[in-house]
Scaffold this active site. Structure first.
Site, PDB file in Angstrom:
ATOM      1  CE1 TYR A  55      -3.525  -2.429  -0.189  1.00 48.85           C
ATOM      2  CE2 TYR A  55      -4.042  -2.002   2.112  1.00 48.85           C
ATOM      3  CZ  TYR A  55      -4.331  -2.639   0.924  1.00 48.85           C
ATOM      4  OH  TYR A  55      -5.413  -3.474   0.841  1.00 48.85           O
ATOM      5  N   GLY A 264     -10.119   8.810   5.241  1.00 43.86           N
ATOM      6  CA  GLY A 264      -9.317   9.398   6.314  1.00 43.86           C
ATOM      7  C   GLY A 264     -10.019  10.529   7.029  1.00 43.86           C
TER       8      GLY A 264
END
Length: 298
Positions: A55, A264
């Site tokens: 990632y 986020g």
């Protein structure tokens, strides 16, 4: 607070929703800002965090680890998941993207993840993708060695077919904990290809990635009929957003998936977990299915 879920008969206990850190590097958070974000979703009961070695071009785990170094006490409040088995060209030694699931790579990747994440154990390690050159015996040896050393508590797979899942399971003395798969109104093949049926049979909970279609649900003009239907259902069940309806749609599946949240922004995390209180009727569920696929049941 989010429910606690036992992932498999011999598996770990996770939060009903999982915090996904795939796009961490795009959030542009400082380590201190990330600590605050982690604390916020832990306080909401979202205690399971999902990572993978690749990632963010192999950067996300280390960025998360920098935050944990600032607040090491948070590690005891969370369950850490990581994945391995993909090699991308983000590393110069990889001239081509490929899968790699030999014993040495799995062990080395797990140890790198431990170092990057600033932890002494992973709660769950997954093989990220099925590998045409996968040797089930080799993977089993890696899993057993990591388990016996205490570095990894539980193991599973991601994106495996039922046959691939059964092959690897046949080589292990313990139960695979999950199959992390893509489940979304805009991606429905797994609903009827046996993947979720196998997990329901084994009483293993899938982890569901890309529930919102990687953003396509909101940006693709082809899904306007789906957005319209989701908005109508949201009104009917008093949902605040169409995202909540999508999460409720995924969680209505009898295999009882654990949705992975990829945002986020703590407000979106808070909104997502409110979907746990929503219930769709069978006809509402199938209306969403039809709006996404463009056709009714046969």
């Amino acid at each position: 607070m989010v429910q606690r879920i036992t992932l498999a008969p011999q598996g770990p206990e996770f939060s009903r929703f999982v915090m996904g850190y795939w796009r961490l590097m795009e959030w542009n958070m400082s380590p201190r800002q990330l600590v605050s974000f982690i604390e916020a979703h832990l306080d909401l009961g979202v205690t399971t965090v999902d990572h993978a070695d690749i990632y963010g071009g192999y950067q996300c785990e280390a960025a998360f680890g920098e935050a944990l170094k600032l607040a090491p006490h948070l590690r005891e409040r969370m369950e850490v998941v990581s994945k391995c088995g993909i090699a991308t060209t983000a590393r110069p030694e990889h001239v081509i993207g490929h899968y790699i699931t030999d014993k040495q790579h799995i062990i080395r990747s797990a140890e790198h993840s431990l170092a990057n994440l600033a932890t002494d154990r992973l709660d769950l390690l997954l093989i990220h993708r099925p590998d045409p050159l996968m040797d089930a015996d080799d993977i089993a040896e890696a899993f057993l060695q990591l388990h016996q050393s205490g570095k990894v508590r539980h193991f599973g797979v991601s994106n495996f077919t039922p046959a691939q899942f059964a092959l690897l399971q046949s080589r292990l003395p313990f139960t695979l904990a999950t199959n992390q798969v893509e489940i979304s109104p805009v991606h429905q093949p797994l609903l009827l290809d046996g993947t979720l049926d196998q997990l329901q049979q084994l009483r293993i909970r899938p982890m569901a990635w890309s529930c919102l279609g990687g953003g396509r649900l909101f940006s693709d003009e082809a899904f306007q009929p789906l957005r319209d239907e989701l908005a109508q259902v949201a009104q009917e069940i008093s949902a605040e957003t169409i995202e909540q309806v999508v999460y409720a749609w995924v969680m209505a599946l009898p295999s009882k998936p654990l949705p992975i949240i990829g945002s986020g922004k703590i407000e979106r995390v808070r909104a997502a977990i409110a979907a746990e209180a929503l219930t769709l009727s069978r006809q509402q569920w199938f209306r969403i299915r039809k709006a996404a696929l463009g056709y009714d049941v046969p």
